[in-house]
Design a protein around this motif. Structure first.
Motif, PDB file in Angstrom:
ATOM      1  N   LEU A   1     -18.363  12.670 -19.994  1.00  0.00           N
ATOM      2  CA  LEU A   1     -18.103  11.604 -20.955  1.00  0.00           C
ATOM      3  C   LEU A   1     -16.801  11.832 -21.694  1.00  0.00           C
ATOM      4  O   LEU A   1     -16.058  10.875 -21.949  1.00  0.00           O
ATOM      5  CB  LEU A   1     -19.259  11.509 -21.956  1.00  0.00           C
ATOM      6  CG  LEU A   1     -20.392  10.571 -21.547  1.00  0.00           C
ATOM      7  CD1 LEU A   1     -21.435  10.547 -22.627  1.00  0.00           C
ATOM      8  CD2 LEU A   1     -19.861   9.171 -21.323  1.00  0.00           C
ATOM      9  N   ASP A   2     -16.521  13.086 -22.043  1.00  0.00           N
ATOM     10  CA  ASP A   2     -15.238  13.360 -22.683  1.00  0.00           C
ATOM     11  C   ASP A   2     -14.087  12.969 -21.776  1.00  0.00           C
ATOM     12  O   ASP A   2     -13.088  12.392 -22.221  1.00  0.00           O
ATOM     13  CB  ASP A   2     -15.146  14.853 -23.019  1.00  0.00           C
ATOM     14  CG  ASP A   2     -15.936  15.184 -24.263  1.00  0.00           C
ATOM     15  OD1 ASP A   2     -16.312  16.353 -24.434  1.00  0.00           O
ATOM     16  OD2 ASP A   2     -16.152  14.258 -25.064  1.00  0.00           O
TER      17      ASP A   2
ATOM     18  N   GLY B   1     -28.711  13.450 -24.780  1.00  0.00           N
ATOM     19  CA  GLY B   1     -28.080  14.305 -25.768  1.00  0.00           C
ATOM     20  C   GLY B   1     -26.651  13.993 -26.135  1.00  0.00           C
ATOM     21  O   GLY B   1     -26.042  14.729 -26.877  1.00  0.00           O
ATOM     22  N   PHE B   2     -26.055  12.913 -25.654  1.00  0.00           N
ATOM     23  CA  PHE B   2     -24.639  12.748 -25.979  1.00  0.00           C
ATOM     24  C   PHE B   2     -24.428  11.551 -26.865  1.00  0.00           C
ATOM     25  O   PHE B   2     -24.044  10.479 -26.420  1.00  0.00           O
ATOM     26  CB  PHE B   2     -23.785  12.621 -24.725  1.00  0.00           C
ATOM     27  CG  PHE B   2     -24.564  12.244 -23.505  1.00  0.00           C
ATOM     28  CD1 PHE B   2     -24.848  10.934 -23.236  1.00  0.00           C
ATOM     29  CD2 PHE B   2     -25.004  13.218 -22.636  1.00  0.00           C
ATOM     30  CE1 PHE B   2     -25.558  10.589 -22.115  1.00  0.00           C
ATOM     31  CE2 PHE B   2     -25.704  12.889 -21.505  1.00  0.00           C
ATOM     32  CZ  PHE B   2     -25.974  11.576 -21.247  1.00  0.00           C
TER      33      PHE B   2
ATOM     34  N   GLU C   1     -22.471  11.694 -29.802  1.00  0.00           N
ATOM     35  CA  GLU C   1     -21.122  11.634 -30.362  1.00  0.00           C
ATOM     36  C   GLU C   1     -20.156  11.021 -29.370  1.00  0.00           C
ATOM     37  O   GLU C   1     -19.338  10.162 -29.710  1.00  0.00           O
ATOM     38  CB  GLU C   1     -20.630  13.041 -30.725  1.00  0.00           C
ATOM     39  CG  GLU C   1     -21.432  13.730 -31.799  1.00  0.00           C
ATOM     40  CD  GLU C   1     -22.611  14.464 -31.198  1.00  0.00           C
ATOM     41  OE1 GLU C   1     -23.541  14.760 -31.941  1.00  0.00           O
ATOM     42  OE2 GLU C   1     -22.583  14.713 -29.976  1.00  0.00           O
ATOM     43  N   GLU C   2     -20.272  11.471 -28.114  1.00  0.00           N
ATOM     44  CA  GLU C   2     -19.372  10.892 -27.127  1.00  0.00           C
ATOM     45  C   GLU C   2     -19.643   9.414 -26.956  1.00  0.00           C
ATOM     46  O   GLU C   2     -18.724   8.602 -26.782  1.00  0.00           O
ATOM     47  CB  GLU C   2     -19.539  11.600 -25.775  1.00  0.00           C
ATOM     48  CG  GLU C   2     -19.017  13.009 -25.736  1.00  0.00           C
ATOM     49  CD  GLU C   2     -20.094  13.987 -26.120  1.00  0.00           C
ATOM     50  OE1 GLU C   2     -21.131  13.512 -26.591  1.00  0.00           O
ATOM     51  OE2 GLU C   2     -19.902  15.185 -25.941  1.00  0.00           O
TER      52      GLU C   2
ATOM     53  N   GLU D   1     -30.751   7.763 -31.094  1.00  0.00           N
ATOM     54  CA  GLU D   1     -31.234   9.017 -30.531  1.00  0.00           C
ATOM     55  C   GLU D   1     -32.341   8.691 -29.558  1.00  0.00           C
ATOM     56  O   GLU D   1     -33.499   8.604 -29.923  1.00  0.00           O
ATOM     57  CB  GLU D   1     -31.838   9.871 -31.638  1.00  0.00           C
ATOM     58  CG  GLU D   1     -31.027  10.960 -32.254  1.00  0.00           C
ATOM     59  CD  GLU D   1     -30.187  11.809 -31.323  1.00  0.00           C
ATOM     60  OE1 GLU D   1     -29.120  12.210 -31.767  1.00  0.00           O
ATOM     61  OE2 GLU D   1     -30.615  12.090 -30.194  1.00  0.00           O
TER      62      GLU D   1
ATOM     63  N   GLY E   1     -22.105  18.443 -15.997  1.00  0.00           N
ATOM     64  CA  GLY E   1     -22.511  18.314 -17.388  1.00  0.00           C
ATOM     65  C   GLY E   1     -22.052  16.986 -17.923  1.00  0.00           C
ATOM     66  O   GLY E   1     -20.878  16.657 -17.892  1.00  0.00           O
ATOM     67  N   THR E   2     -22.992  16.239 -18.406  1.00  0.00           N
ATOM     68  CA  THR E   2     -22.678  14.853 -18.740  1.00  0.00           C
ATOM     69  C   THR E   2     -21.776  14.739 -19.953  1.00  0.00           C
ATOM     70  O   THR E   2     -20.969  13.814 -20.032  1.00  0.00           O
ATOM     71  CB  THR E   2     -23.956  14.079 -19.006  1.00  0.00           C
ATOM     72  OG1 THR E   2     -24.878  14.957 -19.640  1.00  0.00           O
ATOM     73  CG2 THR E   2     -24.555  13.553 -17.742  1.00  0.00           C
ATOM     74  N   ALA E   3     -21.886  15.673 -20.884  1.00  0.00           N
ATOM     75  CA  ALA E   3     -21.052  15.545 -22.079  1.00  0.00           C
ATOM     76  C   ALA E   3     -19.583  15.705 -21.725  1.00  0.00           C
ATOM     77  O   ALA E   3     -18.721  14.962 -22.219  1.00  0.00           O
ATOM     78  CB  ALA E   3     -21.468  16.587 -23.110  1.00  0.00           C
ATOM     79  N   LEU E   4     -19.294  16.659 -20.845  1.00  0.00           N
ATOM     80  CA  LEU E   4     -17.902  16.857 -20.459  1.00  0.00           C
ATOM     81  C   LEU E   4     -17.386  15.683 -19.655  1.00  0.00           C
ATOM     82  O   LEU E   4     -16.229  15.258 -19.809  1.00  0.00           O
ATOM     83  CB  LEU E   4     -17.775  18.138 -19.636  1.00  0.00           C
ATOM     84  CG  LEU E   4     -18.146  19.409 -20.399  1.00  0.00           C
ATOM     85  CD1 LEU E   4     -18.173  20.593 -19.452  1.00  0.00           C
ATOM     86  CD2 LEU E   4     -17.153  19.654 -21.527  1.00  0.00           C
TER      87      LEU E   4
END
Lengths: 374, 165
Positions: free
Chosen positions: A235-236, B115-116, B118-119, B111, A230-233
């Motif tokens: 990135l975190d 989807g990221f 904020e990061e 945008e 998952g790319t968002a994680l």
């Protein structure tokens, strides 16, 4: 090159003379190209993405190539099946190889001799599979060509114009690659069956592929990111890593400010010169050792012990842990080692760099410890 | 004594180390070592941190967006500190240039189908000069920035260990 590709694209009958001509042309032009590829040296300052991350080219290419390899199997090379009937096997294999070699990703200055072969083996296997699995494919689809040299971009565009409306269409990211030619090798985008093939979605898909490729490389850089999906994680995780690194730099600079060595660095004469020649480094080291001998190292440890507990317990732990064994080392080796000049010469003469020294088992030399982990 | 590791004298690590050591000696030469008050230490800490960042940015030589941005930031800050009047002038003109280039990127909110956001914004704040980059370049710069930061931390740790025992 252009005439070569043109003749292969058409589906005319192959005559012996054409075959010879094609073979001669391809041998002529392609060997030059391969020579050019082979002779391009891999420089340290190559600004390509893969060189930058110090990954070997084949590995990075594999990373980038892997999402596309599935698509690669799906679409065959047109040359091969166009000429499948007419050509003998050796030249068929030669064409496969040629098409395979054209799909070598070439970062600027980052060509290694094994990378064309590695990817060519990979791609030739794929292409041969494709030939056998889809004999019914009669349309001449776009060859998946990544042209390593600049003058081949014109050919690519011309080939792209030849593509008629098909369900399977590939697009080489020529315009984007002209921006990123130095940064990232070509990322090929192929429209899957039934997907929209207008330029906007293709461009978007190309961008997404690029971003995914970079994310993959980032995942390798940041420890512990490989398991996260998952790319968002991811990135975190990357954000946390960058923050922790920045904080570490701050802590270390605090520590350096507080350590406050009694050593007076009289290196003004040494460091006024711009590039530091080896002679200066030698003097630097000699002076360093002399100062360390004269000054009491105990004072340093006490001082840092005083300052640290107030603010940075973690830093203090670190310094305390390493004080005692290194002190013993230092005192034991102090007299015999640095009294002798030839030992210093041994340290210094083979290398010009300040940093190329042995492990710290021999002495309390920080230059040794500097190198031990690399 | 054998030397198994021969470090490339033109590598990032060696460039950074020589520059940083030079800056360190300059800083230590300035102040007499008698001071041990927290304010002095804090001042020196600021200088050392600036020196570390600056030497790292110089080692990268403005081949990267983040190094250019960091150098520009450091330079504008030093100008402002030296001479308030000139600092204001140059700072304003430079900032105007920066805002002009970055406004198109920031206000658009980026945008673009991934989807990221904020990061990505948070990452932009971390990486120097990140506000003016699209996601692709941002990831690129982040990778190089991470590599340089790890080198920096390694070298500074070794130096600190050397001098702290």
């Amino acid at each position: 090159m252009e005439s070569n590709a043109g003749t292969l694209e058409t589906r005319s009958n192959r005559t012996a003379s054409e075959r010879e001509e094609v073979a001669a042309l391809e041998s002529l032009q392609f060997t030059d190209e391969i020579h050019r590829l082979m002779s391009a040296p891999a420089t340290d300052n190559a600004s390509s993405f893969t060189a930058l991350l110090e990954l070997p080219a084949p590995q990075a290419v594999q990373l980038i190539h892997s999402p596309d390899s599935a698509k690669l199997i799906a679409a065959p090379a047109p040359n091969v099946e166009d000429v499948k009937g007419g050509f003998h096997f050796p030249s068929n294999g030669g064409l496969i190889e040629r098409a395979a070699r054209f799909s070598v990703f070439a970062g600027e200055g980052n060509n290694k001799s094994d990378s064309p072969e590695a990817t060519s083996n990979n791609s030739s296997a794929n292409l041969q599979k494709a030939v056998k699995s889809e004999p019914a494919e009669t349309e001449s689809s776009q060859p998946l060509i990544s042209d390593p040299t600049v003058e081949n971009r014109g050919i690519k565009r011309k080939d792209r114009e030849k593509v008629k409306g098909q369900t399977k269409k590939s697009k080489t990211t020529a315009k984007e690659s002209s921006d990123d030619a130095e940064k990232l090798p070509y990322v090929h985008v192929r429209a899957r069956r039934g997907q929209a093939t207008d330029s906007h979605s293709l461009a978007e898909r190309a961008r997404r592929e690029k971003i995914n490729a970079r994310m993959k490389l980032l995942q390798e850089l940041v420890p512990g990111c490989n398991k996260i999906s998952g790319t968002a994680l991811v990135l975190d995780e990357i954000i946390n890593h960058v923050q922790s690194l920045q904080r570490q730099v701050e802590f270390l600079s605090m520590r350096l400010a507080a350590v406050n060595p009694r050593i007076d660095f009289n290196f003004d004469s040494v460091f006024t010169a711009e590039g530091v020649p080896p002679q200066y480094l030698k003097e630097l080291l000699i002076k360093l050792y002399d100062k360390r001998k004269s000054s009491g190292s105990l004072m340093d440890s006490n001082f840092s012990g005083m300052v640290m507990p107030m603010m940075w317990p973690e830093v203090q732990l670190n310094s305390n842990r390493q004080q005692y064994p290194q002190q013993l080392h230092f005192d034991a080796f102090q007299q015999p080692v640095w009294g002798r000049e030839e030992v210093c010469n041994n340290y210094l003469t083979p290398e010009n760099s300040l940093l190329s020294y042995d492990s710290s088992a021999n002495s309390g030399n920080f230059l040794d410890t500097l190198n031990e982990s690399t | 004594m054998n030397n198994p590791h021969h470090l490339n004298p033109t590598s990032l690590k060696s460039r950074f180390t020589t520059r940083f050591l030079r800056a360190l000696t300059k800083i230590r030469a300035q102040k007499p070592i008698s001071s041990s008050s927290p304010t002095e230490i804090f001042r020196r800490y600021r200088r050392i941190k600036v020196a570390a960042d600056k030497s790292m940015a110089y080692s990268v030589r403005s081949r990267r967006i983040w190094s250019r941005a960091m150098l520009w930031k450091l330079r504008s800050r030093s100008y402002r500190r030296q001479d308030p009047c000139s600092g204001r002038r140059s700072g304003k003109t430079n900032q105007a240039i920066m805002k002009k280039s970055s406004n198109g990127n920031i206000t658009r909110r980026r945008e673009d189908g991934v989807g990221f956001v904020e990061e990505a914004d948070e990452l932009r704040q971390l990486v120097p000069g990140g506000e003016t980059m699209n996601l692709c370049n941002l990831l690129d710069e982040t990778a190089h920035y991470i590599k340089c930061l790890t080198t920096q931390v390694q070298v500074m740790k070794k130096i600190a260990d050397f001098y702290s025992f």
